[in-house]
Design a protein around this motif. Structure first.
Motif, PDB file in Angstrom:
ATOM      1  N   PRO A  53       0.793  -1.235   0.000  1.00 44.22           N
ATOM      2  CA  PRO A  53       0.000   0.000   0.000  1.00 44.22           C
ATOM      3  C   PRO A  53       0.825   1.284   0.000  1.00 44.22           C
ATOM      4  O   PRO A  53       0.305   2.342  -0.305  1.00 44.22           O
ATOM      5  N   ILE A  54       2.118   1.209   0.299  1.00 41.48           N
ATOM      6  CA  ILE A  54       2.918   2.438   0.363  1.00 41.48           C
ATOM      7  C   ILE A  54       3.004   3.140  -0.992  1.00 41.48           C
ATOM      8  O   ILE A  54       3.239   4.345  -1.055  1.00 41.48           O
ATOM      9  N   ILE A  55       2.769   2.410  -2.091  1.00 39.73           N
ATOM     10  CA  ILE A  55       2.869   3.030  -3.408  1.00 39.73           C
ATOM     11  C   ILE A  55       1.785   4.080  -3.642  1.00 39.73           C
ATOM     12  O   ILE A  55       1.921   4.895  -4.543  1.00 39.73           O
ATOM     13  N   VAL A  56       0.742   4.073  -2.838  1.00 43.27           N
ATOM     14  CA  VAL A  56      -0.332   5.062  -3.040  1.00 43.27           C
ATOM     15  C   VAL A  56      -0.133   6.331  -2.214  1.00 43.27           C
ATOM     16  O   VAL A  56      -0.873   7.290  -2.372  1.00 43.27           O
ATOM     17  N   ILE A  57       0.862   6.356  -1.346  1.00 37.17           N
ATOM     18  CA  ILE A  57       1.029   7.511  -0.468  1.00 37.17           C
ATOM     19  C   ILE A  57       1.422   8.765  -1.245  1.00 37.17           C
ATOM     20  O   ILE A  57       0.821   9.825  -1.074  1.00 37.17           O
ATOM     21  N   ALA A  58       2.435   8.678  -2.096  1.00 37.18           N
ATOM     22  CA  ALA A  58       2.888   9.858  -2.840  1.00 37.18           C
ATOM     23  C   ALA A  58       1.772  10.431  -3.720  1.00 37.18           C
ATOM     24  O   ALA A  58       1.528  11.650  -3.691  1.00 37.18           O
ATOM     25  N   PRO A  59       1.055   9.613  -4.498  1.00 35.48           N
ATOM     26  CA  PRO A  59      -0.048  10.173  -5.279  1.00 35.48           C
ATOM     27  C   PRO A  59      -1.148  10.783  -4.402  1.00 35.48           C
ATOM     28  O   PRO A  59      -1.743  11.797  -4.765  1.00 35.48           O
ATOM     29  N   ALA A  60      -1.401  10.187  -3.247  1.00 35.54           N
ATOM     30  CA  ALA A  60      -2.421  10.741  -2.352  1.00 35.54           C
ATOM     31  C   ALA A  60      -1.995  12.097  -1.812  1.00 35.54           C
ATOM     32  O   ALA A  60      -2.805  13.035  -1.747  1.00 35.54           O
ATOM     33  N   VAL A  61      -0.717  12.225  -1.448  1.00 34.88           N
ATOM     34  CA  VAL A  61      -0.214  13.514  -0.969  1.00 34.88           C
ATOM     35  C   VAL A  61      -0.268  14.543  -2.090  1.00 34.88           C
ATOM     36  O   VAL A  61      -0.705  15.688  -1.894  1.00 34.88           O
ATOM     37  N   ALA A  62       0.164  14.164  -3.298  1.00 38.08           N
ATOM     38  CA  ALA A  62       0.126  15.085  -4.432  1.00 38.08           C
ATOM     39  C   ALA A  62      -1.306  15.526  -4.726  1.00 38.08           C
ATOM     40  O   ALA A  62      -1.567  16.700  -5.001  1.00 38.08           O
ATOM     41  N   ASN A  63      -2.240  14.601  -4.627  1.00 35.54           N
ATOM     42  CA  ASN A  63      -3.653  14.935  -4.845  1.00 35.54           C
ATOM     43  C   ASN A  63      -4.161  15.898  -3.774  1.00 35.54           C
ATOM     44  O   ASN A  63      -4.881  16.848  -4.066  1.00 35.54           O
ATOM     45  N   ALA A  64      -3.774  15.667  -2.525  1.00 35.80           N
ATOM     46  CA  ALA A  64      -4.183  16.553  -1.433  1.00 35.80           C
ATOM     47  C   ALA A  64      -3.597  17.947  -1.622  1.00 35.80           C
ATOM     48  O   ALA A  64      -4.286  18.953  -1.383  1.00 35.80           O
ATOM     49  N   VAL A  65      -2.333  18.021  -2.061  1.00 37.52           N
ATOM     50  CA  VAL A  65      -1.720  19.331  -2.315  1.00 37.52           C
ATOM     51  C   VAL A  65      -2.486  20.050  -3.423  1.00 37.52           C
ATOM     52  O   VAL A  65      -2.760  21.243  -3.323  1.00 37.52           O
ATOM     53  N   PHE A  66      -2.850  19.322  -4.477  1.00 39.11           N
ATOM     54  CA  PHE A  66      -3.619  19.936  -5.556  1.00 39.11           C
ATOM     55  C   PHE A  66      -4.951  20.474  -5.059  1.00 39.11           C
ATOM     56  O   PHE A  66      -5.332  21.602  -5.356  1.00 39.11           O
ATOM     57  N   HIS A  67      -5.655  19.682  -4.261  1.00 42.62           N
ATOM     58  CA  HIS A  67      -6.955  20.122  -3.753  1.00 42.62           C
ATOM     59  C   HIS A  67      -6.822  21.303  -2.795  1.00 42.62           C
ATOM     60  O   HIS A  67      -7.701  22.153  -2.724  1.00 42.62           O
ATOM     61  N   ALA A  68      -5.712  21.373  -2.063  1.00 43.34           N
ATOM     62  CA  ALA A  68      -5.510  22.464  -1.106  1.00 43.34           C
ATOM     63  C   ALA A  68      -5.003  23.738  -1.775  1.00 43.34           C
ATOM     64  O   ALA A  68      -5.326  24.845  -1.328  1.00 43.34           O
ATOM     65  N   THR A  69      -4.212  23.586  -2.854  1.00 42.65           N
ATOM     66  CA  THR A  69      -3.554  24.762  -3.437  1.00 42.65           C
ATOM     67  C   THR A  69      -3.921  25.022  -4.884  1.00 42.65           C
ATOM     68  O   THR A  69      -3.679  26.118  -5.396  1.00 42.65           O
ATOM     69  N   GLY A  70      -4.461  24.021  -5.570  1.00 42.85           N
ATOM     70  CA  GLY A  70      -4.742  24.169  -6.994  1.00 42.85           C
ATOM     71  C   GLY A  70      -3.515  23.965  -7.870  1.00 42.85           C
ATOM     72  O   GLY A  70      -3.574  24.141  -9.072  1.00 42.85           O
ATOM     73  N   LYS A  71      -2.378  23.578  -7.257  1.00 42.88           N
ATOM     74  CA  LYS A  71      -1.137  23.377  -8.012  1.00 42.88           C
ATOM     75  C   LYS A  71      -0.816  21.893  -8.083  1.00 42.88           C
ATOM     76  O   LYS A  71      -0.834  21.194  -7.081  1.00 42.88           O
ATOM     77  N   ASN A  72      -0.521  21.424  -9.305  1.00 48.66           N
ATOM     78  CA  ASN A  72      -0.174  20.017  -9.498  1.00 48.66           C
ATOM     79  C   ASN A  72       1.262  19.747  -9.069  1.00 48.66           C
ATOM     80  O   ASN A  72       2.159  20.531  -9.376  1.00 48.66           O
ATOM     81  N   VAL A  73       1.458  18.656  -8.380  1.00 52.28           N
ATOM     82  CA  VAL A  73       2.793  18.204  -8.000  1.00 52.28           C
ATOM     83  C   VAL A  73       3.178  17.119  -8.988  1.00 52.28           C
ATOM     84  O   VAL A  73       2.477  16.128  -9.140  1.00 52.28           O
ATOM     85  N   ARG A  74       4.303  17.305  -9.665  1.00 47.41           N
ATOM     86  CA  ARG A  74       4.726  16.349 -10.690  1.00 47.41           C
ATOM     87  C   ARG A  74       6.027  15.646 -10.349  1.00 47.41           C
ATOM     88  O   ARG A  74       6.508  14.821 -11.112  1.00 47.41           O
ATOM     89  N   ALA A  75       6.643  15.999  -9.209  1.00 46.73           N
ATOM     90  CA  ALA A  75       7.909  15.375  -8.833  1.00 46.73           C
ATOM     91  C   ALA A  75       8.027  15.361  -7.317  1.00 46.73           C
ATOM     92  O   ALA A  75       7.391  16.153  -6.624  1.00 46.73           O
ATOM     93  N   LEU A  76       8.854  14.442  -6.839  1.00 44.57           N
ATOM     94  CA  LEU A  76       9.116  14.360  -5.402  1.00 44.57           C
ATOM     95  C   LEU A  76      10.545  14.790  -5.142  1.00 44.57           C
ATOM     96  O   LEU A  76      11.405  14.586  -5.991  1.00 44.57           O
ATOM     97  N   PRO A  77      10.861  15.372  -4.025  1.00 45.15           N
ATOM     98  CA  PRO A  77       9.948  15.699  -2.924  1.00 45.15           C
ATOM     99  C   PRO A  77       9.008  16.830  -3.324  1.00 45.15           C
ATOM    100  O   PRO A  77       9.291  17.600  -4.246  1.00 45.15           O
ATOM    101  N   VAL A  78       7.860  16.908  -2.634  1.00 38.21           N
ATOM    102  CA  VAL A  78       6.866  17.936  -2.907  1.00 38.21           C
ATOM    103  C   VAL A  78       7.433  19.287  -2.516  1.00 38.21           C
ATOM    104  O   VAL A  78       7.850  19.489  -1.388  1.00 38.21           O
TER     105      VAL A  78
END
Length: 76
Positions: free
Chosen positions: A46-71
């Motif tokens: 299940p750890i593979i879904v953490i980064a996309p979930a965080v990126a999705n949350a950042v998008f919903h909070a800021t409207g900015k897409n995260v395309r690379a890690l670290p955020v």
């Protein structure tokens, strides 16, 4: 993470409150016996879904897409 007026208020480990079991919604878990499949592990997959979930949350909070890690978000 805690937010206030669109800004993160828990931006350091000192102020970050680690989620506890009381913070997690009730889970409905189904264990499947699949002797025809090789074991792939149970706790690490299940750890593979953490980064996309965080990126999705950042998008919903800021409207900015995260395309690379670290955020990293550019300073406003």
């Amino acid at each position: 993470m805690q937010f206030e007026n669109g800004a993160i208020t828990s931006a350091s480990f000192r102020t970050y409150q680690v989620p506890r079991f009381d913070d997690v919604p009730e889970l409905d878990i189904h264990l499947m016996d699949r002797p025809d499949l090789a074991s792939a592990g149970a706790g690490e997959t299940p750890i593979i879904v953490i980064a996309p979930a965080v990126a999705n949350a950042v998008f919903h909070a800021t409207g900015k897409n995260v395309r690379a890690l670290p955020v990293r978000l550019a300073a406003a």
